[in-house]
Design a protein around this motif. Structure first.
Motif, PDB file in Angstrom:
ATOM      1  N   SER A 333       9.748  76.469  61.855  1.00 42.57           N
ATOM      2  CA  SER A 333       9.383  75.404  60.928  1.00 42.57           C
ATOM      3  C   SER A 333      10.497  74.377  60.793  1.00 42.57           C
ATOM      4  CB  SER A 333       9.044  75.999  59.560  1.00 42.57           C
ATOM      5  OG  SER A 333      10.162  76.679  59.016  1.00 42.57           O
ATOM      6  N   SER A 334      11.746  74.838  60.815  1.00 37.39           N
ATOM      7  CA  SER A 334      12.869  73.906  60.708  1.00 37.39           C
ATOM      8  C   SER A 334      12.950  73.008  61.943  1.00 37.39           C
ATOM      9  CB  SER A 334      14.174  74.676  60.522  1.00 37.39           C
ATOM     10  OG  SER A 334      15.260  73.797  60.380  1.00 37.39           O
ATOM     11  N   ARG A 335      12.757  73.584  63.110  1.00 39.81           N
ATOM     12  CA  ARG A 335      12.796  72.777  64.333  1.00 39.81           C
ATOM     13  C   ARG A 335      11.663  71.762  64.374  1.00 39.81           C
ATOM     14  NH1 ARG A 335      15.086  75.543  69.773  1.00 39.81           N
ATOM     15  NH2 ARG A 335      16.709  76.821  68.862  1.00 39.81           N
ATOM     16  N   ILE A 336      10.496  72.145  63.898  1.00 32.99           N
ATOM     17  CA  ILE A 336       9.371  71.212  63.877  1.00 32.99           C
ATOM     18  C   ILE A 336       9.695  70.034  62.960  1.00 32.99           C
ATOM     19  CG2 ILE A 336       6.982  70.921  63.100  1.00 32.99           C
ATOM     20  CD1 ILE A 336       6.477  73.795  64.081  1.00 32.99           C
ATOM     21  N   ALA A 337      10.220  70.329  61.761  1.00 34.07           N
ATOM     22  CA  ALA A 337      10.555  69.260  60.823  1.00 34.07           C
ATOM     23  C   ALA A 337      11.637  68.348  61.393  1.00 34.07           C
ATOM     24  CB  ALA A 337      11.016  69.859  59.490  1.00 34.07           C
ATOM     25  N   VAL A 338      12.694  68.932  61.968  1.00 37.67           N
ATOM     26  CA  VAL A 338      13.782  68.129  62.529  1.00 37.67           C
ATOM     27  C   VAL A 338      13.292  67.317  63.724  1.00 37.67           C
ATOM     28  CG1 VAL A 338      15.984  68.276  63.765  1.00 37.67           C
ATOM     29  CG2 VAL A 338      15.632  69.627  61.704  1.00 37.67           C
ATOM     30  N   GLY A 339      12.529  67.950  64.618  1.00 33.52           N
ATOM     31  CA  GLY A 339      12.049  67.257  65.810  1.00 33.52           C
ATOM     32  C   GLY A 339      11.140  66.096  65.477  1.00 33.52           C
ATOM     33  N   TYR A 340      10.182  66.315  64.561  1.00 36.48           N
ATOM     34  CA  TYR A 340       9.264  65.224  64.202  1.00 36.48           C
ATOM     35  C   TYR A 340      10.010  64.106  63.494  1.00 36.48           C
ATOM     36  CZ  TYR A 340       5.062  62.780  62.858  1.00 36.48           C
ATOM     37  OH  TYR A 340       4.104  61.821  62.723  1.00 36.48           O
ATOM     38  N   TYR A 341      10.905  64.464  62.574  1.00 38.33           N
ATOM     39  CA  TYR A 341      11.651  63.444  61.841  1.00 38.33           C
ATOM     40  C   TYR A 341      12.473  62.589  62.805  1.00 38.33           C
ATOM     41  CZ  TYR A 341      13.895  61.397  57.754  1.00 38.33           C
ATOM     42  OH  TYR A 341      14.320  60.514  56.783  1.00 38.33           O
ATOM     43  N   LEU A 342      13.121  63.226  63.770  1.00 40.21           N
ATOM     44  CA  LEU A 342      13.933  62.478  64.727  1.00 40.21           C
ATOM     45  C   LEU A 342      13.078  61.573  65.607  1.00 40.21           C
ATOM     46  CD1 LEU A 342      16.521  65.207  65.759  1.00 40.21           C
ATOM     47  CD2 LEU A 342      17.043  63.023  64.658  1.00 40.21           C
ATOM     48  N   ALA A 343      11.892  62.051  66.000  1.00 38.62           N
ATOM     49  CA  ALA A 343      11.007  61.214  66.816  1.00 38.62           C
ATOM     50  C   ALA A 343      10.559  59.976  66.037  1.00 38.62           C
ATOM     51  CB  ALA A 343       9.794  62.024  67.265  1.00 38.62           C
ATOM     52  N   GLY A 344      10.168  60.166  64.765  1.00 46.38           N
ATOM     53  CA  GLY A 344       9.787  59.017  63.947  1.00 46.38           C
ATOM     54  C   GLY A 344      10.965  58.105  63.661  1.00 46.38           C
ATOM     55  N   TYR A 345      12.130  58.693  63.400  1.00 45.12           N
ATOM     56  CA  TYR A 345      13.336  57.904  63.135  1.00 45.12           C
ATOM     57  C   TYR A 345      13.709  57.070  64.359  1.00 45.12           C
ATOM     58  CZ  TYR A 345      18.175  56.888  61.822  1.00 45.12           C
ATOM     59  OH  TYR A 345      19.362  56.260  61.533  1.00 45.12           O
ATOM     60  N   LEU A 346      13.517  57.631  65.530  1.00 43.44           N
ATOM     61  CA  LEU A 346      13.770  56.887  66.770  1.00 43.44           C
ATOM     62  C   LEU A 346      12.924  55.616  66.808  1.00 43.44           C
ATOM     63  CD1 LEU A 346      13.947  58.354  70.344  1.00 43.44           C
ATOM     64  CD2 LEU A 346      12.306  56.571  69.868  1.00 43.44           C
ATOM     65  N   LEU A 347      11.635  55.740  66.549  1.00 41.48           N
ATOM     66  CA  LEU A 347      10.725  54.597  66.642  1.00 41.48           C
ATOM     67  C   LEU A 347      11.111  53.496  65.658  1.00 41.48           C
ATOM     68  CD1 LEU A 347       7.334  56.544  66.859  1.00 41.48           C
ATOM     69  CD2 LEU A 347       8.532  55.432  68.743  1.00 41.48           C
TER      70      LEU A 347
END
Length: 495
Positions: A333-347
């Motif tokens: 769950s932590s990796r999912i939250a970090v991964g999605y947040y970073l992908a959105g932050y990138l955009l």
């Protein structure tokens, strides 16, 4: 299916080829190098979906792991580098102004090639499961940034930023290496999975082990701009060339966070070690959230505002990391939250910096006042910046909202209610300083009535990033499914 390692090899060969062309070509206009790199890196993003992992290789005996998590972050590194190169094309006039040169165009080719080497280092960091490869890839990234941050040699702010980044980057590297030394001395291993096996099979002195972990966290804290290690961020972000500021804000942060999670994984299940580490991470997360968002409130320079904003977003990511548990489900769950947040932050961050470069080219400055009346001068750019600001603030139907929701959901699940409360305060502060930019674009009178023009490639990328922010804010399933697939091997390995 192609070997995952071939992606990094192609990127390294591309960087070397670009340097050779820059060295021997007599052409003054080097923008063809950047366009070629954009095309090749875009092709690699497609090829990454056909990359195969290590298969049944024993992860405790290798340096490099091509698991789904690594492939996901490799794609983030490639996409970031592509957009940074697009920004560099728009930044050509500034480079020509501040680069001392005996002939026109000399030195600009390296500005296009060094981000490619940085991309290779970020991709290696995503796959690194051994402290040796983590260190080597981290240094490839850091040394490239040493050069890029101070690239405008006639610009005093760029040179000042380069010196500050060099000194504090070297200091953070020293902490990180010293921490690795302590951990190796206690376990006899540098591979993260092998370290986990050693800690599970025999008793290791807790105090020295905790000391070594703290040293590595200090080193990584500098890289992710976590408080109290964020002191370099505002001056470096403001003084560095704008494309490099965007690269530091997105690419370096993304790979550093996946390294942070990988490094924590072997230690959280150790009695007497995991609990204090999580408590320290929670304290750092709270401080980072408050400092970044409150310090951004009075800023009038756009790059400096985004620098403090970057610190604040590191705080949200640290909340997700601090909410991790020693169970496979907790890591997932932590990796999912970090991964999605970073992908959105990138955009949203890359979109902000791309619009900033285009506006600054016409206004000759990056203060907030240069965005006054942007909606009249270029409705397209104003809407792109509006989308980015709303997403950074966390407005529904944007990728930023889903990212913050996942972070807070992970924190609530872990019982980190104090961090959730601090996060709510940070979100409220973010709404204020992000909407200041929106107010300037739509409600203030323009300082200049001239229309803003941009090249077709930049216009396409602005439109694509804007659409992606809304798409993943309304339909997050593609990214979430990819991240759930990336977290599955963790549970399998733990069982």
């Amino acid at each position: 299916m192609i070997p995952s390692l071939s992606l990094e090899i192609v990127v390294l060969l591309l960087g070397i080829a670009m340097l050779l062309v820059e060295s021997f070509s007599k052409t003054e206009d080097k923008r063809g190098l950047a366009r070629t790199a954009i095309a090749i890196l875009s092709a690699l993003v497609g090829f990454s979906f056909f990359a195969k992992g290590n298969g049944d290789a024993d992860v405790a005996k290798i340096f490099y792991s091509a698991d789904p998590t690594a492939l996901f972050f490799k794609r983030l590194a490639l996409v970031t580098t592509i957009v940074v190169l697009v920004m560099s094309l728009e930044y050509k006039a500034v480079l020509a102004k501040f680069l001392p040169s005996a002939r026109p165009g000399a030195g600009i080719g390296e500005f296009y090639s060094l981000p490619v080497f940085t991309c290779a280092g970020l991709m290696f960091m995503a796959s690194a499961v051994d402290f040796i490869l983590i260190f080597v890839s981290l240094e490839l990234v850091t040394i490239s940034f040493y050069v890029l941050v101070a690239y405008l040699r006639r610009h005093p702010q760029s040179l000042e930023a380069g010196v500050k980044y060099l000194i504090l980057g070297a200091l953070s590297t020293g902490f990180f290496v010293y921490g690795i030394t302590w951990i190796f001395g206690l376990t006899g291993e540098t591979n993260l999975h092998a370290i986990g096996a050693v800690l599970a099979s025999r008793e290791v002195a807790r105090a020295p082990l905790l000391f070594g972990i703290m040293l590595t966290l200090v080193g990584l804290g500098f890289k992710v701009a976590a408080a109290p290690f964020q002191i370099w961020v505002p001056d470096v972000y403001q003084g560095a060339p704008t494309p490099i500021t965007a690269f530091l804000s997105v690419g370096s942060k993304a790979s550093s966070f996946i390294v942070l999670i990988r490094v924590l994984e072997p230690f959280l299940g150790v009695a007497g070690v995991g609990e204090p580490v999580i408590k320290i991470l929670a304290i750092i997360a709270g401080l980072t959230l408050l400092y970044g968002n409150l310090a951004a409130l009075p800023q009038d320079n756009f790059k400096r505002l985004l620098a403090y904003s970057s610190i604040g977003h590191a705080g949200y990511l640290l909340v997700a990391v601090a909410s991790v548990s020693a169970t496979p489900e907790g890591f997932g769950s932590s990796r999912i939250a970090v991964g999605y947040y970073l992908a959105g932050y990138l955009l949203m961050t890359l979109l902000s910096f791309l619009v900033l470069i285009i506006v600054a080219n016409h206004s000759r400055g990056d203060d907030l006042m240069h965005f006054n009346g942007l909606a009249r001068r270029s409705p397209f750019l104003a809407f792109g910046m509006l989308t980015s600001m709303l997403s950074l603030a966390g407005v529904p139907f944007t990728a930023g909202f889903i990212g913050k929701f996942l972070v807070f959901a992970t924190a609530v699940q872990a019982g980190k209610y104090v961090l959730v409360g601090i996060g709510i305060i940070a979100v409220a502060a973010g709404f204020y300083y992000y909407l200041r930019i929106v107010a300037a674009m739509y409600w203030q009178e323009p300082n200049d009535d001239r229309a803003i023009t941009m090249n077709p490639l930049s216009k396409f990328v602005v439109g694509l990033l804007t659409a992606a922010i809304f798409f993943f804010g309304i339909f997050p399933q593609p990214l979430l499914n990819s991240l759930r697939g990336a977290s599955a091997p963790i549970a399998q390995a733990a069982r």
